[in-house]
Write a protein that holds these residues in place. Structure first.
Motif, PDB file in Angstrom:
ATOM      1  N   ALA A 149       0.785  14.587   0.231  1.00  0.00           N
ATOM      2  CA  ALA A 149       1.124  14.711  -1.185  1.00  0.00           C
ATOM      3  C   ALA A 149       0.565  16.024  -1.733  1.00  0.00           C
ATOM      4  O   ALA A 149      -0.592  16.379  -1.459  1.00  0.00           O
ATOM      5  CB  ALA A 149       0.553  13.536  -1.967  1.00  0.00           C
ATOM      6  N   PRO A 150       1.353  16.773  -2.524  1.00  0.00           N
ATOM      7  CA  PRO A 150       0.901  18.076  -3.003  1.00  0.00           C
ATOM      8  C   PRO A 150      -0.182  18.012  -4.064  1.00  0.00           C
ATOM      9  O   PRO A 150      -0.890  18.986  -4.296  1.00  0.00           O
ATOM     10  CB  PRO A 150       2.190  18.695  -3.572  1.00  0.00           C
ATOM     11  CG  PRO A 150       3.034  17.516  -3.958  1.00  0.00           C
ATOM     12  CD  PRO A 150       2.734  16.457  -2.926  1.00  0.00           C
ATOM     13  N   HIS A 151      -0.330  16.868  -4.721  1.00  0.00           N
ATOM     14  CA  HIS A 151      -1.329  16.760  -5.783  1.00  0.00           C
ATOM     15  C   HIS A 151      -1.640  15.283  -6.001  1.00  0.00           C
ATOM     16  O   HIS A 151      -1.010  14.398  -5.430  1.00  0.00           O
ATOM     17  CB  HIS A 151      -0.817  17.387  -7.087  1.00  0.00           C
ATOM     18  CG  HIS A 151       0.502  16.841  -7.542  1.00  0.00           C
ATOM     19  ND1 HIS A 151       0.634  15.615  -8.163  1.00  0.00           N
ATOM     20  CD2 HIS A 151       1.754  17.339  -7.424  1.00  0.00           C
ATOM     21  CE1 HIS A 151       1.920  15.405  -8.437  1.00  0.00           C
ATOM     22  NE2 HIS A 151       2.620  16.425  -7.999  1.00  0.00           N
ATOM     23  N   GLY A 152      -2.637  15.031  -6.840  1.00  0.00           N
ATOM     24  CA  GLY A 152      -3.006  13.664  -7.170  1.00  0.00           C
ATOM     25  C   GLY A 152      -3.890  13.034  -6.106  1.00  0.00           C
ATOM     26  O   GLY A 152      -4.532  13.724  -5.302  1.00  0.00           O
ATOM     27  N   VAL A 153      -3.928  11.699  -6.100  1.00  0.00           N
ATOM     28  CA  VAL A 153      -4.755  10.964  -5.150  1.00  0.00           C
ATOM     29  C   VAL A 153      -4.187  11.139  -3.754  1.00  0.00           C
ATOM     30  O   VAL A 153      -2.995  10.936  -3.521  1.00  0.00           O
ATOM     31  CB  VAL A 153      -4.799   9.462  -5.529  1.00  0.00           C
ATOM     32  CG1 VAL A 153      -5.631   8.679  -4.516  1.00  0.00           C
ATOM     33  CG2 VAL A 153      -5.376   9.289  -6.930  1.00  0.00           C
ATOM     34  N   THR A 154      -5.039  11.528  -2.826  1.00  0.00           N
ATOM     35  CA  THR A 154      -4.573  11.756  -1.453  1.00  0.00           C
ATOM     36  C   THR A 154      -4.829  10.552  -0.557  1.00  0.00           C
ATOM     37  O   THR A 154      -4.343  10.521   0.573  1.00  0.00           O
ATOM     38  CB  THR A 154      -5.271  12.983  -0.845  1.00  0.00           C
ATOM     39  OG1 THR A 154      -6.691  12.783  -0.877  1.00  0.00           O
ATOM     40  CG2 THR A 154      -4.914  14.237  -1.625  1.00  0.00           C
ATOM     41  N   HIS A 202       7.982   5.383   7.609  1.00  0.00           N
ATOM     42  CA  HIS A 202       7.887   6.846   7.744  1.00  0.00           C
ATOM     43  C   HIS A 202       6.477   7.271   8.133  1.00  0.00           C
ATOM     44  O   HIS A 202       5.977   8.304   7.685  1.00  0.00           O
ATOM     45  CB  HIS A 202       8.267   7.544   6.432  1.00  0.00           C
ATOM     46  CG  HIS A 202       9.630   7.229   5.913  1.00  0.00           C
ATOM     47  ND1 HIS A 202      10.770   7.840   6.385  1.00  0.00           N
ATOM     48  CD2 HIS A 202      10.041   6.358   4.960  1.00  0.00           C
ATOM     49  CE1 HIS A 202      11.826   7.366   5.735  1.00  0.00           C
ATOM     50  NE2 HIS A 202      11.409   6.468   4.868  1.00  0.00           N
ATOM     51  N   ALA A 203       5.813   6.488   8.965  1.00  0.00           N
ATOM     52  CA  ALA A 203       4.406   6.751   9.274  1.00  0.00           C
ATOM     53  C   ALA A 203       4.186   8.144   9.850  1.00  0.00           C
ATOM     54  O   ALA A 203       3.244   8.854   9.465  1.00  0.00           O
ATOM     55  CB  ALA A 203       3.882   5.693  10.239  1.00  0.00           C
ATOM     56  N   LYS A 204       5.031   8.572  10.781  1.00  0.00           N
ATOM     57  CA  LYS A 204       4.853   9.880  11.405  1.00  0.00           C
ATOM     58  C   LYS A 204       5.013  11.009  10.399  1.00  0.00           C
ATOM     59  O   LYS A 204       4.388  12.067  10.538  1.00  0.00           O
ATOM     60  CB  LYS A 204       5.852  10.061  12.547  1.00  0.00           C
ATOM     61  CG  LYS A 204       5.573   9.211  13.778  1.00  0.00           C
ATOM     62  CD  LYS A 204       6.597   9.474  14.868  1.00  0.00           C
ATOM     63  CE  LYS A 204       6.322   8.640  16.102  1.00  0.00           C
ATOM     64  NZ  LYS A 204       7.344   8.858  17.157  1.00  0.00           N
ATOM     65  N   ARG A 205       5.860  10.809   9.391  1.00  0.00           N
ATOM     66  CA  ARG A 205       6.111  11.851   8.401  1.00  0.00           C
ATOM     67  C   ARG A 205       5.032  11.877   7.322  1.00  0.00           C
ATOM     68  O   ARG A 205       4.761  12.928   6.741  1.00  0.00           O
ATOM     69  CB  ARG A 205       7.475  11.655   7.748  1.00  0.00           C
ATOM     70  CG  ARG A 205       8.663  11.750   8.691  1.00  0.00           C
ATOM     71  CD  ARG A 205       9.980  11.719   7.912  1.00  0.00           C
ATOM     72  NE  ARG A 205      11.129  11.694   8.810  1.00  0.00           N
ATOM     73  CZ  ARG A 205      11.781  10.603   9.162  1.00  0.00           C
ATOM     74  NH1 ARG A 205      11.397   9.434   8.665  1.00  0.00           N
ATOM     75  NH2 ARG A 205      12.806  10.647   9.983  1.00  0.00           N
ATOM     76  N   VAL A 254       0.849  -1.194   0.000  1.00  0.00           N
ATOM     77  CA  VAL A 254       0.000   0.000   0.000  1.00  0.00           C
ATOM     78  C   VAL A 254       0.885   1.246   0.000  1.00  0.00           C
ATOM     79  O   VAL A 254       1.784   1.376   0.841  1.00  0.00           O
ATOM     80  CB  VAL A 254      -0.932   0.013   1.233  1.00  0.00           C
ATOM     81  CG1 VAL A 254      -1.716   1.313   1.296  1.00  0.00           C
ATOM     82  CG2 VAL A 254      -1.888  -1.181   1.185  1.00  0.00           C
ATOM     83  N   LEU A 255       0.651   2.142  -0.945  1.00  0.00           N
ATOM     84  CA  LEU A 255       1.350   3.414  -1.006  1.00  0.00           C
ATOM     85  C   LEU A 255       0.509   4.465  -0.293  1.00  0.00           C
ATOM     86  O   LEU A 255      -0.717   4.473  -0.412  1.00  0.00           O
ATOM     87  CB  LEU A 255       1.586   3.836  -2.463  1.00  0.00           C
ATOM     88  CG  LEU A 255       2.295   2.825  -3.366  1.00  0.00           C
ATOM     89  CD1 LEU A 255       2.499   3.427  -4.763  1.00  0.00           C
ATOM     90  CD2 LEU A 255       3.626   2.393  -2.782  1.00  0.00           C
ATOM     91  N   PHE A 256       1.167   5.349   0.414  1.00  0.00           N
ATOM     92  CA  PHE A 256       0.415   6.321   1.210  1.00  0.00           C
ATOM     93  C   PHE A 256       1.243   7.579   1.411  1.00  0.00           C
ATOM     94  O   PHE A 256       2.470   7.535   1.499  1.00  0.00           O
ATOM     95  CB  PHE A 256       0.076   5.719   2.586  1.00  0.00           C
ATOM     96  CG  PHE A 256       1.292   5.337   3.381  1.00  0.00           C
ATOM     97  CD1 PHE A 256       1.777   6.170   4.379  1.00  0.00           C
ATOM     98  CD2 PHE A 256       1.977   4.161   3.123  1.00  0.00           C
ATOM     99  CE1 PHE A 256       2.923   5.848   5.101  1.00  0.00           C
ATOM    100  CE2 PHE A 256       3.121   3.816   3.835  1.00  0.00           C
ATOM    101  CZ  PHE A 256       3.589   4.657   4.829  1.00  0.00           C
TER     102      PHE A 256
END
Length: 308
Positions: A220-225, A245-248, A214-216
């Motif tokens: 993200a500045p644009h696209g699918v959030t 990098h969950a916290k980030r 899963v990508l997350f």
């Protein structure tokens, strides 16, 4: 088998101490094809392994296959283009379904229909995820029928070398980088890691060990959030979805948002892998060990074994 997932290694490096804790005596296979063109720049990683690292060079080998086997290269390019197109349509459908979830969640209800409507909306998102996974499986079947790996002499030669190197190793480390490239190289050569070999992995390396990648990125500045299902993984840790990098990358303080994410994958533990994290799975088990952090269905961060 022992499988250990680590937090990102960029700022806090724990791979050396973790490998030493396993008490291994012999070469350690290094899979860092996610680094792509920097794959050979492995001196730092090899140093953490006390000079015992053996780079399998999967990215270099894949480039060799694409250069020498025109038939396979054409099929690989077609697969890449079709997957990109599929992901574009998936993104459109996914964002619309997530928008519907958010609209339902923010609509007040005087009756009991609100929670029912929300659950139905989340199930609609899961239907979109399932559609994407099914279509992707069809793509894989198509490319395998068009260009079977067993018919490529170049792939076969590299497979033989990789298998011989792994036979001499007592453990495997899988680094991060580009998860698409990492997974692709593992698949091209059908890399088989014996269940008896311990694995230490982080970032993209941790992600590919699950049965679902899963990508997350909530920022993200644009696209699918919304989080996106990307592919199926190697299945070493079924029922676990690694979130480096969950916290980030996640808005962990937005509990409703996190609850929706967790409820999309009710059969998985969404495992948070932040700096200094070490998650050691009991031999032969994919059950999260005590102390592991994951997203609960209520959207809060939970800790295995902690008093509720």
């Amino acid at each position: 088998m022992t499988t250990i997932l680590l937090g990102p290694q960029r700022f806090t490096t724990t791979v050396g101490a973790t490998v030493r804790s396993l008490g291994l005596d012999g070469p350690i296979a290094m899979i860092n094809s996610g680094w792509e063109e920097r794959e050979s720049e492995d001196a730092e990683l090899a140093g953490h392994l006390e000079g015992r690292g053996v780079n399998l060079q999967l990215h270099h080998r894949m480039m060799d296959v694409l250069d020498k086997d025109e038939h396979f290269a054409a099929a690989a390019r077609l697969f890449r283009d079709r997957q990109d197109e599929l992901r574009a349509f998936y993104g459109i459908r996914l964002q619309a379904a997530i928008d519907a979830v958010q609209a339902v969640a923010h609509r007040s209800s005087l009756h009991a229909i609100g929670p029912v409507a929300l659950q139905s909306a989340i199930e609609a998102v899961r239907d979109v995820d399932a559609w994407y996974v099914a279509e992707l499986a069809d793509l894989y079947r198509s490319v395998r029928a068009t260009a079977p790996r067993d018919e490529s002499g170049t792939i076969g030669w590299h497979r033989g070398e990789i298998g011989a190197l792994l036979d001499d190793c007592v453990g495997v480390v899988i680094a991060g980088g580009n998860v698409r490239t990492l997974l692709r190289t593992l698949r091209v050569f059908d890399v088989q890691i014996s269940a008896d070999l311990p694995i230490v992995a982080w970032s993209a390396g941790a992600m590919v060990l699950s049965d679902e990648i899963v990508l997350f990125h909530d920022h993200a500045p644009h696209g699918v959030t919304a989080a996106e299902v990307f592919d199926t993984g190697l299945g070493r840790l079924p029922g676990v979805i690694a979130l480096p990098h969950a916290k980030r990358r996640l808005r962990l303080d937005e509990f409703d948002r996190m609850s929706v994410m967790a409820r999309r994958f009710p059969d998985h533990r969404l495992t948070l892998l932040d700096d200094s994290t070490v998650v050691r799975f009991p031999d032969g088990s994919s059950e999260l060990p005590a102390g592991a952090r994951y997203l609960g269905l209520d959207g809060h961060v939970a800790v295995v074994g902690a008093a509720s």
